[in-house]
Design a protein around this motif. Sequence first.
Motif, mmCIF file in Angstrom:
data_model
loop_
_atom_site.group_PDB
_atom_site.id
_atom_site.type_symbol
_atom_site.label_atom_id
_atom_site.label_comp_id
_atom_site.label_asym_id
_atom_site.label_seq_id
_atom_site.Cartn_x
_atom_site.Cartn_y
_atom_site.Cartn_z
ATOM 1 N N LEU A 135 0.725 -1.040 0.127
ATOM 2 C CA LEU A 135 -0.211 -0.384 -0.178
ATOM 3 C C LEU A 135 0.491 1.220 0.131
ATOM 4 O O LEU A 135 1.971 1.228 0.769
ATOM 5 N N LEU A 136 0.166 2.038 -1.231
ATOM 6 C CA LEU A 136 1.073 3.463 -0.581
ATOM 7 C C LEU A 136 0.265 4.549 -0.504
ATOM 8 O O LEU A 136 -1.254 4.267 -0.594
ATOM 9 N N LEU A 137 0.199 5.742 0.605
ATOM 10 C CA LEU A 137 -0.128 6.516 1.280
ATOM 11 C C LEU A 137 0.419 7.966 -0.323
ATOM 12 O O LEU A 137 1.846 7.882 0.742
ATOM 13 N N LEU A 138 -0.233 8.586 -0.437
ATOM 14 C CA LEU A 138 0.689 9.371 -1.867
ATOM 15 C C LEU A 138 0.072 10.631 -1.983
ATOM 16 O O LEU A 138 -1.150 10.923 -2.093
ATOM 17 N N ASP A 139 1.078 11.487 -1.446
ATOM 18 C CA ASP A 139 0.864 12.933 -1.844
ATOM 19 C C ASP A 139 1.238 12.918 -3.314
ATOM 20 O O ASP A 139 2.081 12.495 -4.675
ATOM 21 N N ILE A 140 0.002 14.070 -3.985
ATOM 22 C CA ILE A 140 0.124 14.748 -5.354
ATOM 23 C C ILE A 140 1.296 15.315 -5.900
ATOM 24 O O ILE A 140 2.237 15.204 -6.792
ATOM 25 N N PHE A 141 1.381 16.304 -4.831
ATOM 26 C CA PHE A 141 2.390 17.491 -5.179
ATOM 27 C C PHE A 141 3.720 17.284 -4.432
ATOM 28 O O PHE A 141 4.302 16.883 -3.353
ATOM 29 N N LEU A 142 5.139 16.522 -5.698
ATOM 30 C CA LEU A 142 5.824 16.343 -4.692
ATOM 31 C C LEU A 142 7.242 17.102 -5.821
ATOM 32 O O LEU A 142 6.773 17.859 -7.134
ATOM 33 N N PRO A 143 8.089 17.176 -5.736
ATOM 34 C CA PRO A 143 9.160 18.055 -6.103
ATOM 35 C C PRO A 143 9.633 17.898 -7.277
ATOM 36 O O PRO A 143 9.940 19.078 -8.270
ATOM 37 N N ASP A 144 9.285 16.468 -7.740
ATOM 38 C CA ASP A 144 10.160 16.101 -9.535
ATOM 39 C C ASP A 144 8.997 15.562 -9.652
ATOM 40 O O ASP A 144 9.025 15.355 -10.979
#
Length: 229
Positions: A50-59
């Motif tokens: 399972l991933l807890l995944l943010d959308i706004f990432l630096p790359d």
Amino acid sequence: MIRTLVVDDDFRVNGLHCTYVARVEGFEVVGQVANVAEALDAVHTLHPELLLLDIFLPDGSGLDVLRQLTGDAGGARPDAIVITADRDITSVRTAMKLGAVGYLVKPFGADALAERLAAYRALQHRVDVLGPEAETDQADVDALFSVVRPTALPAVPAKGHSAPTLALLHEAVRTARRDVSAAEAAEITGVSRATAQRYLSYLVREGMVRLELRYGATGRPEHRYRTVS
């Protein structure tokens, strides 16, 4: 244990989410990363479920992680719950199309995340119980889809009641295919007995669940709950 990877570029938020996950029974954090490249590498090396995944990432975008993993033939893709401040409907729809099993808008507390994780754990339990060779009927299919995306019934819960928790308790009673006690419903969903009792009482008042009394030899009758057909 459900192996969980937390992806967020804010190290304080990342650490907080790791703490939230560690409090939920059945989950373990196997890594925490801060960008798309690290997330893809960690998926291939740590093999999270399972991933807890943010959308706004630096790359790039967390949605890019889902896109690349979807097209990756190197192994099974982990499930993902998107956790972000992005409220744009396009992002929500894209996450759904890419197979995200949940979308939680920041800011939120530990309870909100625990509800989503409990729902996901219930889904995994159902799949395990059915087994890889099982043939499902429509009731089984409906239950699998509704565990992660529960219907919020009633549409506007009373103050102090969470729609996801309400749906989770309703689904637990519905799919039990028998009457259950508050203690049994609590064990199925992972909430406390007191919480299960409070939400089941509310569902009874709303006409979604029927209260049945089971009388024993002595003492007060046991409260049992069954969904209204």
